[in-house]
Design a protein around this motif. Structure first.
Motif, PDB file in Angstrom:
ATOM      1  N   ILE B  25       0.840  -1.197   0.000  1.00  0.00           N
ATOM      2  CA  ILE B  25       0.000   0.000   0.000  1.00  0.00           C
ATOM      3  C   ILE B  25       0.878   1.250   0.000  1.00  0.00           C
ATOM      4  O   ILE B  25       0.598   2.230  -0.701  1.00  0.00           O
ATOM      5  CB  ILE B  25      -0.969  -0.037   1.190  1.00  0.00           C
ATOM      6  N   GLY B  26       1.987   1.152   0.733  1.00  0.00           N
ATOM      7  CA  GLY B  26       2.964   2.242   0.714  1.00  0.00           C
ATOM      8  C   GLY B  26       3.457   2.505  -0.702  1.00  0.00           C
ATOM      9  O   GLY B  26       3.547   3.661  -1.143  1.00  0.00           O
ATOM     10  N   ILE B  27       3.728   1.425  -1.424  1.00  0.00           N
ATOM     11  CA  ILE B  27       4.201   1.561  -2.803  1.00  0.00           C
ATOM     12  C   ILE B  27       3.149   2.283  -3.645  1.00  0.00           C
ATOM     13  O   ILE B  27       3.466   3.190  -4.426  1.00  0.00           O
ATOM     14  CB  ILE B  27       4.519   0.172  -3.418  1.00  0.00           C
ATOM     15  N   ALA B  28       1.876   1.889  -3.438  1.00  0.00           N
ATOM     16  CA  ALA B  28       0.802   2.518  -4.207  1.00  0.00           C
ATOM     17  C   ALA B  28       0.730   4.014  -3.908  1.00  0.00           C
ATOM     18  O   ALA B  28       0.585   4.843  -4.815  1.00  0.00           O
ATOM     19  CB  ALA B  28      -0.528   1.839  -3.899  1.00  0.00           C
ATOM     20  N   LEU B  29       0.833   4.370  -2.628  1.00  0.00           N
ATOM     21  CA  LEU B  29       0.771   5.790  -2.245  1.00  0.00           C
ATOM     22  C   LEU B  29       1.949   6.561  -2.832  1.00  0.00           C
ATOM     23  O   LEU B  29       1.809   7.684  -3.318  1.00  0.00           O
ATOM     24  CB  LEU B  29       0.740   5.924  -0.728  1.00  0.00           C
ATOM     25  N   LEU B  30       3.140   5.928  -2.784  1.00  0.00           N
ATOM     26  CA  LEU B  30       4.327   6.564  -3.367  1.00  0.00           C
ATOM     27  C   LEU B  30       4.143   6.766  -4.869  1.00  0.00           C
ATOM     28  O   LEU B  30       4.572   7.779  -5.427  1.00  0.00           O
ATOM     29  CB  LEU B  30       5.568   5.712  -3.101  1.00  0.00           C
ATOM     30  N   ALA B  31       3.478   5.776  -5.508  1.00  0.00           N
ATOM     31  CA  ALA B  31       3.233   5.905  -6.942  1.00  0.00           C
ATOM     32  C   ALA B  31       2.365   7.119  -7.229  1.00  0.00           C
ATOM     33  O   ALA B  31       2.606   7.869  -8.187  1.00  0.00           O
ATOM     34  CB  ALA B  31       2.567   4.633  -7.481  1.00  0.00           C
ATOM     35  N   VAL B  32       1.356   7.299  -6.374  1.00  0.00           N
ATOM     36  CA  VAL B  32       0.490   8.460  -6.531  1.00  0.00           C
ATOM     37  C   VAL B  32       1.314   9.747  -6.390  1.00  0.00           C
ATOM     38  O   VAL B  32       1.218  10.672  -7.207  1.00  0.00           O
ATOM     39  CB  VAL B  32      -0.660   8.426  -5.492  1.00  0.00           C
ATOM     40  N   ILE B 143      -5.899  -1.230  -3.282  1.00  0.00           N
ATOM     41  CA  ILE B 143      -5.195  -0.172  -4.032  1.00  0.00           C
ATOM     42  C   ILE B 143      -6.098   0.574  -5.018  1.00  0.00           C
ATOM     43  O   ILE B 143      -6.091   1.812  -5.035  1.00  0.00           O
ATOM     44  CB  ILE B 143      -3.925  -0.748  -4.717  1.00  0.00           C
ATOM     45  N   PRO B 144      -6.916  -0.125  -5.819  1.00  0.00           N
ATOM     46  CA  PRO B 144      -7.775   0.626  -6.735  1.00  0.00           C
ATOM     47  C   PRO B 144      -8.653   1.632  -5.977  1.00  0.00           C
ATOM     48  O   PRO B 144      -8.900   2.742  -6.457  1.00  0.00           O
ATOM     49  CB  PRO B 144      -8.626  -0.473  -7.391  1.00  0.00           C
ATOM     50  N   PHE B 145      -9.086   1.260  -4.793  1.00  0.00           N
ATOM     51  CA  PHE B 145      -9.903   2.140  -3.977  1.00  0.00           C
ATOM     52  C   PHE B 145      -9.131   3.412  -3.598  1.00  0.00           C
ATOM     53  O   PHE B 145      -9.632   4.536  -3.714  1.00  0.00           O
ATOM     54  CB  PHE B 145     -10.365   1.387  -2.724  1.00  0.00           C
ATOM     55  N   LEU B 148      -8.826   5.619  -6.626  1.00  0.00           N
ATOM     56  CA  LEU B 148     -10.080   6.296  -6.938  1.00  0.00           C
ATOM     57  C   LEU B 148     -10.284   7.541  -6.068  1.00  0.00           C
ATOM     58  O   LEU B 148     -10.839   8.547  -6.520  1.00  0.00           O
ATOM     59  CB  LEU B 148     -11.262   5.339  -6.776  1.00  0.00           C
ATOM     60  N   CYS B 149      -9.819   7.450  -4.808  1.00  0.00           N
ATOM     61  CA  CYS B 149      -9.945   8.590  -3.899  1.00  0.00           C
ATOM     62  C   CYS B 149      -9.240   9.843  -4.462  1.00  0.00           C
ATOM     63  O   CYS B 149      -9.612  10.963  -4.169  1.00  0.00           O
ATOM     64  CB  CYS B 149      -9.351   8.263  -2.537  1.00  0.00           C
ATOM     65  N   PHE B 150      -8.184   9.590  -5.265  1.00  0.00           N
ATOM     66  CA  PHE B 150      -7.472  10.731  -5.865  1.00  0.00           C
ATOM     67  C   PHE B 150      -8.106  11.153  -7.183  1.00  0.00           C
ATOM     68  O   PHE B 150      -8.029  12.303  -7.577  1.00  0.00           O
ATOM     69  CB  PHE B 150      -5.998  10.374  -6.099  1.00  0.00           C
ATOM     70  N   VAL B 151      -8.716  10.189  -7.878  1.00  0.00           N
ATOM     71  CA  VAL B 151      -9.245  10.477  -9.214  1.00  0.00           C
ATOM     72  C   VAL B 151     -10.553  11.253  -9.133  1.00  0.00           C
ATOM     73  O   VAL B 151     -10.721  12.286  -9.782  1.00  0.00           O
ATOM     74  CB  VAL B 151      -9.434   9.166 -10.025  1.00  0.00           C
ATOM     75  N   PHE B 152     -11.497  10.765  -8.311  1.00  0.00           N
ATOM     76  CA  PHE B 152     -12.838  11.348  -8.294  1.00  0.00           C
ATOM     77  C   PHE B 152     -12.896  12.857  -8.058  1.00  0.00           C
ATOM     78  O   PHE B 152     -13.592  13.571  -8.778  1.00  0.00           O
ATOM     79  CB  PHE B 152     -13.748  10.587  -7.321  1.00  0.00           C
ATOM     80  N   LEU B 278      -3.867  12.360 -13.693  1.00  0.00           N
ATOM     81  CA  LEU B 278      -4.903  11.329 -13.843  1.00  0.00           C
ATOM     82  C   LEU B 278      -4.472  10.248 -14.825  1.00  0.00           C
ATOM     83  O   LEU B 278      -4.699   9.059 -14.603  1.00  0.00           O
ATOM     84  CB  LEU B 278      -6.214  11.970 -14.325  1.00  0.00           C
ATOM     85  N   LEU B 279      -3.832  10.663 -15.922  1.00  0.00           N
ATOM     86  CA  LEU B 279      -3.381   9.695 -16.913  1.00  0.00           C
ATOM     87  C   LEU B 279      -2.394   8.693 -16.291  1.00  0.00           C
ATOM     88  O   LEU B 279      -2.448   7.495 -16.549  1.00  0.00           O
ATOM     89  CB  LEU B 279      -2.709  10.403 -18.096  1.00  0.00           C
ATOM     90  N   LEU B 280      -1.509   9.225 -15.428  1.00  0.00           N
ATOM     91  CA  LEU B 280      -0.515   8.356 -14.799  1.00  0.00           C
ATOM     92  C   LEU B 280      -1.150   7.433 -13.764  1.00  0.00           C
ATOM     93  O   LEU B 280      -0.629   6.349 -13.488  1.00  0.00           O
ATOM     94  CB  LEU B 280       0.573   9.202 -14.131  1.00  0.00           C
ATOM     95  N   LEU B 281      -2.264   7.850 -13.188  1.00  0.00           N
ATOM     96  CA  LEU B 281      -2.903   7.011 -12.171  1.00  0.00           C
ATOM     97  C   LEU B 281      -3.624   5.813 -12.787  1.00  0.00           C
ATOM     98  O   LEU B 281      -3.758   4.773 -12.149  1.00  0.00           O
ATOM     99  CB  LEU B 281      -3.898   7.840 -11.346  1.00  0.00           C
TER     100      LEU B 281
END
Lengths: 578, 582
Positions: B25-32, B143-145, B148-152, B278-281
């Motif tokens: 999950i840390g990796i996912a957040l770092l990716a964001v 992770i998809p959740f 989405l919190c950043f996309v919406f 958004l494209l990168l996410l």
């Protein structure tokens, strides 16, 4: 390296499909690059608020790459696997063609399970050769040159960064991992084998372990091996994780450097800002081609080991070779052994030493002796499975070596306890002896061997399956089937090699009746360590340690009060009470 | 796919499991974060004309994130390994221990091959389940959740595209996976069929050559191999098709997101940096779902392996009841100097509902006696030995030693007093010395040699390439049947137990071995109490008492002479046999 050449040779006929697979594979990666690059290009263009129509081409591009990647991937996998399995199929055929002449002499030291593992598992592993060893570097190279060329249109230094990244991630890291993991792979294999042996020992030898109260200590030693295996696997896992993290990092670092170089170029006015995102994201995506490279050394190692196991047999020379242009027709069906000596290997003792005997046409000779006396060697020489070292063997007045292996075997019918019954129908099993035989012939052979009534009683008659998925034949029925085969083959020379071994006394007596009929009109050699049915022999040779110690007729030998007499007496004590 | 009992195994290593997931999950957040900084840099350079100096802070942040992500990635893989390896180690040991507790009867016959592969390969199949499938299952939900919190908040349209297509991936995956499961079972059958076919040909190669048919088999190999290729490809086609769907959904949605954002940028309703972000996410959103799809197979084989593993672990131990009765066990030695073993009305059925192997057996063995059991095979002779050794409990009736029920005697102590020579000697992978030491692991080398001498084994052992250190078992020197038997006798000599249980080998030995084995046996029997399951008549002649067993019952009992006089089954055995050779 020999094995690699050989394998590549096997692949050559399929080069077109292979090239197609490589191109499709590169196109898959290209689509990925294309999707991310055109998307970010689209965004950058759109940010300048042009008329929507101006963006149409880019939008079509984005959509094209969005679809093409999946399609290319599917086609690439299909073509690559199709060609791989075609090659595997060829390897199996080649392997069989190579071991067929080796049997049984050269294959003596291999268990059939080991051979099976080679023809199934070791061949199966070869599928990695193209998919995981050869294809990834070529694809990486194609992508590097393709995308490198694209980058060079903007600035050559972009290409340099890409090339540096590819080299580090594609060559340096696999090399480091390989040198780090040297020995780990081997010790994992060794420990797994050990664990396998210990578990097999625990289960197969459980009776002894429990009875001798050693179950607990066995469990402890299994645990010990298991722990050592885990330690090695841990080392392996650390290295694998290290290499994948590092590969990923180099891809991102390359993107980072491209971004910095891009910013500098934009600053200098040498690059339009529209392209900045596209170049950086395209680079990141191109590293997809590098990911499979990390596993190349690992698969290569496995492949080579398996390929060498295959080659070991494929390149082996058969023990017996046919001479050129030999056309011999036997004058009669007599058999003569003159001072024949034979050993199975250089350092082995004589299996037969100066063995001489003669069976005239339609004569009947028996060879008796304990196991290991050399009886079976006589059969192996007669069938030309092995080559004798000294002396001579004559069949019908010509040296046995003047016949080709197949010709020599054509004259001989063998009933042995080791007769293999194939997992096929009874009819097919009988037809093996003479593929041209008519249904009538098969039936009449079965009748003569007293097998017909039994076959008729089966639900599917002659088309019933024997063995797995079918029914099992009893010992007596197996021997009768072997007799029926010999009848179908109708060979003038008959060898009975421990034919009655493992039969209960009543069945044995019945089978002998059929065997006596079979002997009529044929030159017969009986090999046995049991002494039943030898009264009708013209001569009996008693063999011990490869040499004849007594010879004569049954009655004479009993009077001699020697080895034969002792064998005869001990039968009372030997015979099973059950 | 979410096997409850497997998950329970995971509890003991929940720390590592948690670490794996947190790092991911840390990796996912770092990716964001990386996407955010990246889009920031590009947008400032492109639209605001910022130079390298002005973006340097952002660039350094990206560098730091890249390095941290790499470390996290390494950490999550390593800790996933720890989860899997601990469970494998633990479960393998439990499984083997359980099989050993189930006793030799459980592993009878052809099942042993399958059991070995379950203990080795079955357990190994769990590795990917725990290191790849299970964490990925949780991440695919989490992770998809997060993404989405950043996309919406930025673009609900893109959010909807992701939200609608995302769940399709697991759904497709499951649909296709079900189909593939059936197909792959078929594939597995095809492979076994091909193997069986090849084995048949390899084993029959000599027979084929004798009949001149060996060369023709090339065509068969070709045909079988070719049909295997076709069936493999048809299975793979489904796997590829599922990959196509996964890939297709992910890429086409990314393309859709890009076009949607592009159009909004043209209209000016979205900033460039948000659009790029958004494209990168989008790929980050799909990655865990795709990885789950790729690991679906690992999950499947793990669950299948687990089904078999737990089936074995669930097999009830036949002597569970006497484990509970430990407290009633007596302290007296298992076999006192003067003992009497009695079977009272003992019946035995191997499987509930099956035919009884023993029907109401009554017998007694007194110390010093030598008792032989003869009879047709399948008459229940070996079962008597198995009962006495405690490998199995009687279905009804009672076995007692000096009036104490066998259940109440420590099995371990009892086995200490018995030397058992089974029908087929098993030789363990190890040296000759180690194999003999099984009889008494603490024995010194001199005792070992003495035991081998008494068993008439010393001479042939000395002729082996490395004497007592010669390696036996799989891949080692192979001994003849008679030699293996003498090793078994040496074990019994070394153990030097009061009671000897002997299951004679049925296979005929060569003459020389036969003589030595008989001599050694005679020595071994001297002064010992023995129960001999006899397959040969000459051992029987000397026994104090002969029991003739037929169809699970003792039909005759007495000395050789008595039985001959009785003119019963024993007598007809003797007569039939002598008539045969006379």
């Amino acid at each position: 390296m020999k094995s690699a050449t050989w394998l590549i040779h096997m692949m050559l006929p399929y080069r077109r499909r292979i090239i197609l697979a490589l191109i499709l594979s590169s196109l898959t990666v290209t689509s990925h690059i294309g999707l991310m690059a055109t998307s970010s290009y689209l965004l950058a263009r759109a940010a300048l608020h042009p008329p929507v129509l101006d963006l149409m081409v880019t939008i079509v591009g984005v959509r094209f790459f969005g679809i093409s990647r999946a399609v290319f991937r599917y086609l690439e996998r299909y073509v690559a696997h199709d060609v791989t399995f075609r090659v595997l199929s060829q390897i199996r055929v080649k392997f069989y063609q190579a071991i067929e002449p080796l049997a049984p002499a050269r294959l003596l030291n291999f268990r059939s399970a080991d051979l099976l593992r080679r023809i199934v598992a070791d061949v199966e592993i070869q599928q990695n050769l193209f998919l995981r060893v050869m294809s990834p570097p070529i694809v990486a190279l194609l992508v590097l040159s393709g995308y490198g060329f694209f980058l060079a249109r903007y600035d050559l230094r972009f290409t340099a960064i890409l090339a540096a990244g590819f080299l580090m991630a594609g060559l340096l890291i696999p090399w480091i991992v390989k040198s780090l993991s040297r020995g780990v792979g081997l010790s994992i294999v060794a420990l797994k084998t050990k664990l396998n042996t210990q578990v097999a020992d625990s289960l197969l030898g459980m009776t002894e372990l429990v009875a001798y109260g050693q179950a607990q200590s066995q469990l402890i030693s299994v645990r010990h091996t298991n722990e050592r295996l885990t330690d090695q696997q841990r080392r392996n896992a650390w290295q694998t994780a290290f290499s994948s993290a590092l590969t990923w990092m180099i891809g991102n670092l390359s993107m980072w450097f491209i971004l910095i170089l891009g910013i500098m170029l934009v600053e200098q006015g040498k690059l339009s800002g529209v392209n900045l995102g596209m170049l950086a994201l395209g680079t990141l995506s191109s590293f997809e081609a590098i990911v499979p490279l990390a596993q190349v050394p690992h698969h290569l190692e496995q492949n080579q080991a398996a390929a060498e196991r295959l080659l070991e047999l494929i390149q082996a020379q058969p023990t017996v070779k046919d001479h050129q242009s030999m056309v011999s027709i036997p004058k009669d069906m007599s058999l003569v052994f003159k001072e024949v000596s034979f050993k199975y290997g250089e350092r082995e003792p004589w299996a037969l030493h100066r063995l001489s005997f003669k069976i005239p046409q339609r004569g009947k000779v028996a060879i008796v002796g304990a196991s290991g006396a050399g009886k079976t060697s006589v059969v192996n020489l007669l069938l030309r499975f092995w080559e004798f070292d000294q002396g001579s063997i004559e069949l019908g007045g010509h040296s046995l070596r003047d016949y080709s292996q197949q010709e020599a075997r054509n004259y001989v019918g063998v009933v042995t306890q080791r007769t293999h019954i194939f997992n096929a129908t009874i009819h097919e099993n009988l037809l093996l002896a003479n593929p041209e035989a008519s249904d009538e012939d098969v039936k009449s052979a079965a009748q003569k061997a007293k097998l017909h009534d039994f076959i008729q009683s089966l639900p599917k008659g002659y088309d019933s399956f024997v063995g797995e998925g079918g029914f099992k034949l009893s010992g007596g029925q197996r021997q009768r089937l072997a007799i029926a085969r010999v009848l179908l083959k109708n060979a003038p020379i008959l060898i009975l090699d421990e034919a009655m071994e493992g039969l209960d006394p009543i069945t044995e007596r019945d089978v002998w009746e059929e065997v006596y009929k079979l002997m009529e009109g044929r030159t017969t050699l009986v090999i046995t360590h049991q002494l039943t049915g030898l009264e009708k022999m013209d001569e009996i040779l008693v063999l011990d340690k490869g040499q004849v110690v007594e010879r004569g007729k049954h009655g004479e030998l009993l009077e001699q009060n020697g080895f034969y007499r002792r064998l005869w007496n001990s039968r009372v004590a030997l015979h099973a009470a059950t | 796919m979410f096997d409850k009992r497997l998950i329970r195994e995971g509890r003991s290593v929940w720390r590592f499991l948690l670490l794996t997931i947190s790092l991911s999950i840390g990796i996912a957040l770092l990716a964001v974060a990386q996407a955010w900084f990246f889009s920031g840099v590009v947008s400032r350079v492109f639209l605001e004309g910022a130079n390298l100096k002005e973006t340097w802070n952002f660039l350094l942040m990206i560098l730091a994130i890249i390095i941290t992500r790499a470390i996290f990635q390494w950490g999550s893989e390593v800790s996933a390994f720890e989860v899997a390896s601990y469970i494998k180690l633990n479960l393998r040991e439990r499984l083997l221990k359980h099989i050993m507790s189930l006793g030799p009867l459980y592993t009878r016959g052809e099942r042993s091959g399958e059991l070995i592969s379950t203990v080795i390969d079955g357990i190994e199949a769990l590795e990917d389940y725990f290191s790849k499938y299970l964490p990925q299952l949780l991440l695919a939900a989490g992770i998809p959740f997060v993404i989405l919190c950043f996309v919406f908040p930025r673009d609900w349209k893109s959010g909807v595209i992701l939200l609608v297509t995302g769940p399709l991936i697991p759904i497709f995956m499951m649909l296709i996976g079900k189909l593939a499961e059936k197909k792959s079972l078929q594939q597995w059958k095809d492979l076994s069929w091909m193997s069986a076919h090849f084995l048949d040909i390899l084993q029959g190669l000599t027979t084929l050559k004798v009949f001149g048919q060996a060369k023709n088999q090339t065509r068969v190999i070709e045909r079988v191999s070719e049909s295997f290729r076709r069936s493999t490809l048809s299975v793979l086609r489904i796997a590829f098709l599922s990959a196509l769907m996964l890939e297709f959904l992910a890429t086409i949605s990314t393309a859709l997101v890009a076009v949607t954002i592009g159009l909004r940028l043209v209209n000016g309703t979205l900033s460039y940096s948000s659009g790029l972000f958004l494209l990168l996410l989008a790929p980050e959103f799909y990655t865990p779902l795709r990885t789950l799809g790729l690991n679906f197979h690992a999950g499947l084989s793990g669950v299948n392996a687990a089904a078999r593993i737990f089936e074995i672990l669930d097999a009830p131990l036949h002597n569970e009841e006497n484990v509970n009765q430990t407290e009633f066990k007596t302290d007296t030695p298992a076999l006192p100097g003067n003992f009497q073993i009695t079977f009272q009305d003992v019946s035995l059925t191997y499987q509930a509902g099956g035919a009884p192997v023993l029907k109401g057996i009554n017998l007694s063995i007194n110390s010093g006696e030598q008792i032989a059991i003869v009879g047709p095979s399948g008459g229940g002779k070996t079962s008597v030995a198995q009962l006495l050794l405690g490998f199995i409990n009687p279905t009804s009736g009672n076995i007692q030693i000096n009036g104490v029920s066998l259940n109440r005697i420590s099995k371990e102590k009892l086995l200490n007093e018995i030397a058992y020579v089974p029908q087929n000697t098993y030789l363990f992978a190890g040296s000759v010395a180690e194999n003999i030491r099984l009889g008494r692991p603490s024995a010194g080398f001199e005792d070992l040699v003495r035991a081998a001498q008494e068993a008439s084994a010393h001479e042939f052992i000395m002729k082996l390439p490395e004497g007592y250190e010669t390696y036996l078992g799989e891949g080692g020197t192979r001994l003849s049947g008679g030699q293996a038997q003498r090793i078994a006798l040496a074990r019994a000599f070394l153990k030097n137990a009061q009671l000897l249980i002997l299951d004679e080998a049925t296979s005929s030995l060569d003459l020389e071995s036969e003589k030595y084995v008989q001599e050694a046996l005679a020595r071994l029997l001297q002064g010992r109490t023995a129960l001999i399951i006899a397959h040969r008549l000459d051992t029987v002649f000397q026994a104090d008492r002969i029991l003739v067993m037929d169809q699970g019952q003792i039909v005759e009992a007495g000395t050789h002479m008595e039985l001959v006089r009785e003119q019963g089954l024993y007598h007809s055995f003797l007569k039939e046999y002598r008539g045969e050779i006379g």
